[in-house]
Design a protein around this motif. Sequence first.
Motif, PDB file in Angstrom:
ATOM      1  N   GLY A 157       0.822  -1.194   0.000  1.00 37.48           N
ATOM      2  CA  GLY A 157       0.000   0.000   0.000  1.00 37.48           C
ATOM      3  C   GLY A 157       0.861   1.251   0.000  1.00 37.48           C
ATOM      4  O   GLY A 157       2.071   1.190   0.210  1.00 37.48           O
ATOM      5  N   ALA A 158       0.173   2.381  -0.253  1.00 33.46           N
ATOM      6  CA  ALA A 158       0.867   3.660  -0.207  1.00 33.46           C
ATOM      7  C   ALA A 158       0.628   4.244   1.179  1.00 33.46           C
ATOM      8  O   ALA A 158      -0.494   4.207   1.677  1.00 33.46           O
ATOM      9  N   PHE A 159       1.705   4.726   1.750  1.00 31.37           N
ATOM     10  CA  PHE A 159       1.587   5.295   3.094  1.00 31.37           C
ATOM     11  C   PHE A 159       1.799   6.790   3.001  1.00 31.37           C
ATOM     12  O   PHE A 159       2.790   7.251   2.472  1.00 31.37           O
ATOM     13  N   ILE A 160       0.815   7.557   3.522  1.00 30.26           N
ATOM     14  CA  ILE A 160       0.937   9.012   3.575  1.00 30.26           C
ATOM     15  C   ILE A 160       0.946   9.391   5.069  1.00 30.26           C
ATOM     16  O   ILE A 160       0.083   8.924   5.825  1.00 30.26           O
ATOM     17  N   ALA A 161       1.951  10.166   5.373  1.00 32.92           N
ATOM     18  CA  ALA A 161       2.047  10.512   6.800  1.00 32.92           C
ATOM     19  C   ALA A 161       2.194  12.023   6.985  1.00 32.92           C
ATOM     20  O   ALA A 161       2.735  12.705   6.119  1.00 32.92           O
ATOM     21  N   ALA A 162       1.675  12.545   8.088  1.00 35.43           N
ATOM     22  CA  ALA A 162       1.803  13.978   8.387  1.00 35.43           C
ATOM     23  C   ALA A 162       2.088  14.162   9.877  1.00 35.43           C
ATOM     24  O   ALA A 162       1.610  13.362  10.696  1.00 35.43           O
ATOM     25  N   PRO A 163       2.907  15.145  10.219  1.00 37.80           N
ATOM     26  CA  PRO A 163       3.191  15.360  11.640  1.00 37.80           C
ATOM     27  C   PRO A 163       1.952  15.925  12.365  1.00 37.80           C
ATOM     28  O   PRO A 163       1.157  16.639  11.756  1.00 37.80           O
ATOM     29  N   LEU A 164       1.822  15.576  13.613  1.00 38.46           N
ATOM     30  CA  LEU A 164       0.717  16.139  14.420  1.00 38.46           C
ATOM     31  C   LEU A 164       1.347  17.054  15.464  1.00 38.46           C
ATOM     32  O   LEU A 164       2.144  16.622  16.289  1.00 38.46           O
ATOM     33  N   ARG A 165       1.034  18.333  15.278  1.00 37.44           N
ATOM     34  CA  ARG A 165       1.660  19.327  16.161  1.00 37.44           C
ATOM     35  C   ARG A 165       0.695  19.711  17.293  1.00 37.44           C
ATOM     36  O   ARG A 165      -0.512  19.897  17.063  1.00 37.44           O
ATOM     37  N   VAL A 166       1.266  19.840  18.452  1.00 35.80           N
ATOM     38  CA  VAL A 166       0.502  20.383  19.582  1.00 35.80           C
ATOM     39  C   VAL A 166       1.314  21.584  20.073  1.00 35.80           C
ATOM     40  O   VAL A 166       2.493  21.425  20.390  1.00 35.80           O
ATOM     41  N   ASP A 167       0.673  22.708  19.986  1.00 38.29           N
ATOM     42  CA  ASP A 167       1.335  23.978  20.322  1.00 38.29           C
ATOM     43  C   ASP A 167       2.606  24.168  19.508  1.00 38.29           C
ATOM     44  O   ASP A 167       3.676  24.503  20.032  1.00 38.29           O
ATOM     45  N   GLY A 168       2.518  23.870  18.252  1.00 38.32           N
ATOM     46  CA  GLY A 168       3.643  24.095  17.325  1.00 38.32           C
ATOM     47  C   GLY A 168       4.735  23.047  17.431  1.00 38.32           C
ATOM     48  O   GLY A 168       5.730  23.118  16.705  1.00 38.32           O
ATOM     49  N   GLN A 169       4.553  22.054  18.254  1.00 37.04           N
ATOM     50  CA  GLN A 169       5.594  21.032  18.433  1.00 37.04           C
ATOM     51  C   GLN A 169       5.096  19.691  17.925  1.00 37.04           C
ATOM     52  O   GLN A 169       3.922  19.317  18.108  1.00 37.04           O
ATOM     53  N   VAL A 170       5.954  18.999  17.223  1.00 45.07           N
ATOM     54  CA  VAL A 170       5.554  17.692  16.683  1.00 45.07           C
ATOM     55  C   VAL A 170       5.456  16.697  17.838  1.00 45.07           C
ATOM     56  O   VAL A 170       6.443  16.422  18.508  1.00 45.07           O
ATOM     57  N   ARG A 171       4.227  16.179  18.043  1.00 47.14           N
ATOM     58  CA  ARG A 171       4.003  15.271  19.150  1.00 47.14           C
ATOM     59  C   ARG A 171       3.720  13.857  18.689  1.00 47.14           C
ATOM     60  O   ARG A 171       3.693  12.916  19.472  1.00 47.14           O
ATOM     61  N   GLY A 172       3.510  13.763  17.411  1.00 42.28           N
ATOM     62  CA  GLY A 172       3.208  12.434  16.867  1.00 42.28           C
ATOM     63  C   GLY A 172       3.023  12.495  15.356  1.00 42.28           C
ATOM     64  O   GLY A 172       3.232  13.549  14.743  1.00 42.28           O
ATOM     65  N   VAL A 173       2.581  11.349  14.788  1.00 40.05           N
ATOM     66  CA  VAL A 173       2.404  11.270  13.327  1.00 40.05           C
ATOM     67  C   VAL A 173       1.076  10.557  13.055  1.00 40.05           C
ATOM     68  O   VAL A 173       0.749   9.571  13.698  1.00 40.05           O
ATOM     69  N   VAL A 174       0.308  11.148  12.098  1.00 40.99           N
ATOM     70  CA  VAL A 174      -0.903  10.445  11.640  1.00 40.99           C
ATOM     71  C   VAL A 174      -0.577   9.851  10.256  1.00 40.99           C
ATOM     72  O   VAL A 174      -0.102  10.561   9.379  1.00 40.99           O
ATOM     73  N   ALA A 175      -0.799   8.556  10.100  1.00 39.37           N
ATOM     74  CA  ALA A 175      -0.487   7.894   8.816  1.00 39.37           C
ATOM     75  C   ALA A 175      -1.738   7.272   8.219  1.00 39.37           C
ATOM     76  O   ALA A 175      -2.619   6.806   8.929  1.00 39.37           O
ATOM     77  N   VAL A 176      -1.779   7.304   6.917  1.00 37.99           N
ATOM     78  CA  VAL A 176      -2.896   6.708   6.183  1.00 37.99           C
ATOM     79  C   VAL A 176      -2.315   5.690   5.203  1.00 37.99           C
ATOM     80  O   VAL A 176      -1.314   5.964   4.557  1.00 37.99           O
ATOM     81  N   LYS A 177      -2.929   4.539   5.158  1.00 41.44           N
ATOM     82  CA  LYS A 177      -2.467   3.538   4.194  1.00 41.44           C
ATOM     83  C   LYS A 177      -3.527   3.384   3.101  1.00 41.44           C
ATOM     84  O   LYS A 177      -4.714   3.229   3.390  1.00 41.44           O
ATOM     85  N   ILE A 178      -3.078   3.489   1.851  1.00 43.76           N
ATOM     86  CA  ILE A 178      -4.027   3.372   0.734  1.00 43.76           C
ATOM     87  C   ILE A 178      -3.691   2.107  -0.056  1.00 43.76           C
ATOM     88  O   ILE A 178      -2.530   1.857  -0.380  1.00 43.76           O
ATOM     89  N   ASP A 179      -4.736   1.386  -0.376  1.00 41.30           N
ATOM     90  CA  ASP A 179      -4.537   0.148  -1.159  1.00 41.30           C
ATOM     91  C   ASP A 179      -4.604   0.489  -2.652  1.00 41.30           C
ATOM     92  O   ASP A 179      -5.615   0.988  -3.145  1.00 41.30           O
ATOM     93  N   LEU A 180      -3.517   0.245  -3.369  1.00 39.83           N
ATOM     94  CA  LEU A 180      -3.493   0.576  -4.806  1.00 39.83           C
ATOM     95  C   LEU A 180      -3.697  -0.660  -5.694  1.00 39.83           C
ATOM     96  O   LEU A 180      -3.763  -0.545  -6.914  1.00 39.83           O
ATOM     97  N   THR A 181      -3.766  -1.852  -5.052  1.00 38.04           N
ATOM     98  CA  THR A 181      -3.873  -3.070  -5.889  1.00 38.04           C
ATOM     99  C   THR A 181      -5.118  -3.100  -6.797  1.00 38.04           C
ATOM    100  O   THR A 181      -5.063  -3.739  -7.860  1.00 38.04           O
ATOM    101  N   PRO A 182      -6.243  -2.394  -6.449  1.00 34.90           N
ATOM    102  CA  PRO A 182      -7.365  -2.397  -7.414  1.00 34.90           C
ATOM    103  C   PRO A 182      -6.943  -1.863  -8.793  1.00 34.90           C
ATOM    104  O   PRO A 182      -7.550  -2.222  -9.801  1.00 34.90           O
ATOM    105  N   PHE A 183      -5.916  -1.016  -8.822  1.00 35.60           N
ATOM    106  CA  PHE A 183      -5.444  -0.511 -10.131  1.00 35.60           C
ATOM    107  C   PHE A 183      -4.959  -1.641 -11.038  1.00 35.60           C
ATOM    108  O   PHE A 183      -5.158  -1.609 -12.249  1.00 35.60           O
ATOM    109  N   GLU A 184      -4.323  -2.613 -10.417  1.00 30.88           N
ATOM    110  CA  GLU A 184      -3.808  -3.751 -11.206  1.00 30.88           C
ATOM    111  C   GLU A 184      -4.963  -4.423 -11.944  1.00 30.88           C
ATOM    112  O   GLU A 184      -4.879  -4.700 -13.134  1.00 30.88           O
ATOM    113  N   THR A 185      -6.052  -4.667 -11.223  1.00 31.90           N
ATOM    114  CA  THR A 185      -7.217  -5.316 -11.837  1.00 31.90           C
ATOM    115  C   THR A 185      -7.790  -4.445 -12.946  1.00 31.90           C
ATOM    116  O   THR A 185      -8.101  -4.926 -14.039  1.00 31.90           O
TER     117      THR A 185
END
Length: 591
Positions: A157-185
């Motif tokens: 899958g494709a992973f898209i990630a973005a930093p999660l800031r709290v008060d301007g400071q990176v406190r964590g990361v939110v990631a999304v996984k996308i399944d691209l295999t339907p394109f093959e079909t």
Amino acid sequence: MRRYFLATALGTCVALLIAVVWFTYHGYYTRALQETAQKATVTAQLQTQYLLSAVEKFEHLPHLAGAERTLSDLLLSPQNAALLEQANHYLAFAKDKTEVAAIYLIDTEGTTLAASNWQSETSYVGKNYRFRPYFQEAIEGRSSMFYGIGVTTGTPGAFIAAPLRVDGQVRGVVAVKIDLTPFETQWREAGLHIAMADALGVIFLTTQPDWRYRSLRPLSATTMDLLGSTRQYGDVALQSLGSQNRPLPIQELQALDIHGETYLLKVQDMGRFDWQMLLFSEPAEPHRKGLAAAEIAGLSLALVYLSLALVWQYRRRQTERRESQRALARVAAELDHRIAVRTAELTAANDIAVQTGKLAVLGQMAASISHEISQPLTALRTLADNATSFLARNDAANASDNLRIIGELCTRMGSIVGELKAFARKEPVRLQEVSVRQAVAGALMLVEPLRKTTATEIHVDGEDVLVRGDPIRLEQVLVNLLRNAMDAMEAQPERSLELQLRAHGDQAEISVRDHGPGLSADVLEHLFEPFFTTKPSGKGLGLGLSLSHAIVHEMAGSIHADNANPGAIFRILLPRVPAHHCTAPDERTAR
Ligand code: ADP
């Protein structure tokens, strides 16, 4: 020289044919390649666009999801179970709404705190992803994109990630996984042959399943180490496809040999994602088009050659025919010449023969005449001498007797000369209508004295016939025949001859038949030759029949001698004049 010319012409034709076939093939092949490239470019652009938008659609999802207070609160108090449950529910809700494969929250250490799949067996919760590049980039404050195999789920899958800031400071990361295999079909169903490769050349999406996680070219050890550390493609052993490039006449496409198969490859960059779309086309089509065009061109040229060869052959045959006709004419001319020469030779030989014949006749004539004349001359000499002696002795009676005999001898010699004159005379006959009966009557009158002395009976039979001839000459011929007949019967006790007139179609026949000894074979053979005679000296010169033969022929007739057993028969044939047809005498002069 001719062979050399032919060989050169043939060589040129073959070279031209090869050149035309090759250039046509190459031209059409190149054009077909360009068409393929254009088509491939359009398709690749369209497909990359679809793919891009499929990914970009979720590009901001990590940011949006990260805006949820529950997530930042959980990052600040990770031990809060109520918050964790809330976060898990929220992420599952967001996942369902957006149809991504998964959404999850990672703390600064790389450990997943909450995930949309918190309830599944392959839940991300508690898993550490600090080794993943997308995490490392996001924790450094940048949005990131990554394609790989899920470490936990084992699905790509494709992973898209973005930093999660709290008060301007990176406190964590939110990631999304996308399944691209339907394109093959999708691609497979559209009949497309597509592969997606990452920046390192590793194929991660493809319509050809056995190419997945293969690199186009062998990967270096460093790259392999890097891939191992990020676990981008999990535990898969990355092998090279061992593709080989081959040059093509156009730049837009590459010819690629993979596992013994050749493909036309169009590479389309996806720009910002560092991915490449590889679109494969069949090389057979341009090749087939090139071959078809070359075949048509080759056949057309061959047809032109064939036509030219036929025209050439036809013209050559014409020339050959003309030449053979000329040769034939030459041979004919030569033959004519030879015949002329031979004829001249023969004529010369004939002339000699004629001259020789003439000399023989002349010799014969001299012999006959000298024989005929020398006898009376000797007698004249003696008679004259004796007359002189008688006169010297005054014996007038004997002297005048001798002179009388001399007179008779002179008459005889005169008749010999007369006969010769008649033979020698070359006056042309004068043709006119002649009554045969009249000619016969004239002839009978002339032979009457001889008939009387020989006491011969003459029977005339048949009707009058009109012929074309010379009346005096015809009489002369008849007199000759009657005389000969009476001469032949001299020794017979009884003498009679028959004279018959008859008409045969357009001819008249006059026959004179006697009852004498007939004609021996020797006589028959020489009968009409001049100076041929069996009669004693003083009786004939042998000119009668020869003369008669000549006269009859001049009157366009013929004369024939035969044995009548007993006796001989002479037939004269002359052209008849129809009874009603009346022409003036002297109408024409025969040759
Ligand atoms: P000539 O009477 O002076 O001999 P011709 O030419 O008239 O010359 O005849 C040639 C020869 O043909 C004669 O000498 C004779 O031998 C032969 N001949 C002609 N007529 C007769 C005939 N009716 N029967 C037999 N022999 C003939």
